[in-house]
Scaffold this active site. Structure first.
Site, PDB file in Angstrom:
ATOM      1  N   GLU A 168       0.863  -1.123   0.029  1.00  0.00           N
ATOM      2  CA  GLU A 168      -0.150  -0.052   0.091  1.00  0.00           C
ATOM      3  C   GLU A 168       0.858   1.169  -0.094  1.00  0.00           C
ATOM      4  O   GLU A 168       2.017   1.325   0.788  1.00  0.00           O
ATOM      5  CB  GLU A 168      -0.926   0.144   1.183  1.00  0.00           C
ATOM      6  N   GLU A 195     -13.726   5.331   0.004  1.00  0.00           N
ATOM      7  CA  GLU A 195     -14.658   4.576   0.816  1.00  0.00           C
ATOM      8  C   GLU A 195     -15.229   5.370   1.925  1.00  0.00           C
ATOM      9  O   GLU A 195     -14.670   5.777   2.939  1.00  0.00           O
ATOM     10  CB  GLU A 195     -13.851   3.353   1.297  1.00  0.00           C
ATOM     11  N   GLU A 243      -8.884   9.241   5.729  1.00  0.00           N
ATOM     12  CA  GLU A 243      -9.143   7.818   5.545  1.00  0.00           C
ATOM     13  C   GLU A 243     -10.187   7.512   4.485  1.00  0.00           C
ATOM     14  O   GLU A 243     -10.114   6.383   3.979  1.00  0.00           O
ATOM     15  CB  GLU A 243      -9.615   7.109   6.996  1.00  0.00           C
ATOM     16  N   LYS A 263     -15.167   4.012   5.873  1.00  0.00           N
ATOM     17  CA  LYS A 263     -14.149   3.748   6.655  1.00  0.00           C
ATOM     18  C   LYS A 263     -14.005   4.771   7.764  1.00  0.00           C
ATOM     19  O   LYS A 263     -14.310   6.054   7.864  1.00  0.00           O
ATOM     20  CB  LYS A 263     -12.798   4.454   6.004  1.00  0.00           C
TER      21      LYS A 263
END
Length: 380
Positions: A266, A320, A329, A323
């Site tokens: 990542e 997203e 985030e 999250k």
């Protein structure tokens, strides 16, 4: 305007200084496909998107059967995952084999599953039981693959945060935290035995966020800067990501291993953040990922490992919305859930807003200067 029933992704890859096709680059880059959201397109639509832009490697955080089925015959390689909550179960060889039979075997060979990660950032938690069970679980999963004759095509690993490092500067002095040595030493021996890579989730953004006055933004964004020189090796670093990778290599060497590859499972940069998250912006996200892709296209390596090109999975495919944590985030995605890009990576922009392509159309390729990735989602 009423939206029709079928959602289509239309994609265009445009590349490089010499006129090469961006397809070449996309085949070198992996993407993290997280699904902590309630508004994402279907796996079938995502498969169409990634095939259109020639992404050939995808990393999941589970073994979602909808995704693995949707990507059958796509020729896209998958890393699938066993989550942290399932680590204890995987120490049981019977349960590990049952997991492989349920989540891997049914999809091979149509879906190219090439790696299973057991847990994610386990050593960054306070869960000592999971820390102790991680290696036995990995061994059990590997033995299940051997028993089922799949160990030559599916490898086993686990992803770590850079927080496992006790020291990372200078890179040549990289070392693991002393309290983790008891877990990491046998884990490295296992990686060496089965020849699997050591995966790191590396985010220069976190370092900049913690110390924006002491760390150069240009250094973390791969922009021109004076860089730093490792006083022990005289190796020069012009960006933080390469220094982080080499500090992991040094930490492994200090524990007797120079035979394990480090791969970035990542890395990314958020396009939005809270008021106390300096550097989180669309401009910086585009700069970080755009410059990273350019370096991958150049087959760049780190100063300590000049013969080993960097291997990277970008985080993440989509924003997203579910999250937890700070705003950043929920804003690492290259794309919004409707398929439109959060930002374009490149020196020019070509928008095809008037163009309608069927799902069976072949991706179009144009030539230009720099690196450009434009993906347009259309309702037709």
């Amino acid at each position: 305007m009423e939206l029709p029933a079928r959602f289509r992704f239309v994609a265009l890859c445009l590349l490089l200084l010499s006129g090469q096709v961006l397809q070449t680059l996309c085949h070198k880059v992996g993407i993290n496909y997280g699904q902590v959201a309630n508004n994402l397109p279907s796996p079938t639509q995502v498969a169409g998107l990634l095939q259109s832009i020639s992404i050939s490697r995808v990393k999941l955080y589970d073994a979602d059967p909808r995704v693995l089925s949707a990507f059958a015959n796509s020729n896209i390689e998958f890393i699938i995952a066993i989550d942290n909550g399932n680590i204890l179960n995987m120490t049981d060889s019977t349960k590990a084999q049952a997991w492989i039979k349920q989540n891997v075997q049914p999809y091979l060979p149509q879906t190219k599953i090439t790696c299973i990660t057991v847990g994610n950032e386990v050593f960054s938690s306070n869960d000592t039981a999971s820390m102790s069970n991680l290696l036995p679980a990995m061994q059990s999963v590997y033995e299940a693959l051997v028993t089922l004759g799949l160990d030559k095509q599916v490898i086993v690993s686990t992803a770590h945060s850079t927080a496992i490092l006790g020291n990372s500067y200078p890179p040549s002095a990289g070392s693991f935290r002393e309290d983790l040595v008891q877990y990491i030493q046998p884990l490295l021996n296992f990686h060496s035995q089965i020849k699997s890579p050591f995966l790191i989730n590396a985010y220069p953004f976190f370092a900049y966020k913690a110390n924006p006055n002491g760390i150069s933004l240009e250094y973390v964004l791969f922009q021109p800067n004076s860089g730093v020189t490792d006083s022990n090796t005289n190796l020069h670093y012009d960006n933080m990501l390469y220094a982080q990778i080499d500090s992991v290599y040094s930490a492994m060497k200090a524990m007797g291993h120079t035979d394990i590859d480090v791969r970035i499972s990542e890395t990314g940069w958020p396009s939005k953040g809270d008021s106390d998250e300096p550097g989180a912006s669309i401009e910086n996200a585009a700069t970080y990922n755009g410059n990273l892709l350019k370096r991958i296209a150049m087959n760049q390596s780190t100063p300590l490992k000049p013969s080993v090109p960097i291997d990277v999975y970008v985080f993440a495919l989509f924003n997203e919305d579910q999250k937890p944590g700070p705003t950043s985030e929920r804003n690492y995605g290259l794309f919004y859930p409707d398929g439109t890009p959060v930002y374009n990576i490149g020196l020019q922009r070509y928008l095809l807003s008037s163009m309608s392509l069927s799902s069976s159309s072949k991706p179009m390729v144009a030539y230009g200067f720099g690196i450009l990735l434009v993906v347009i989602a259309m309702f037709i």
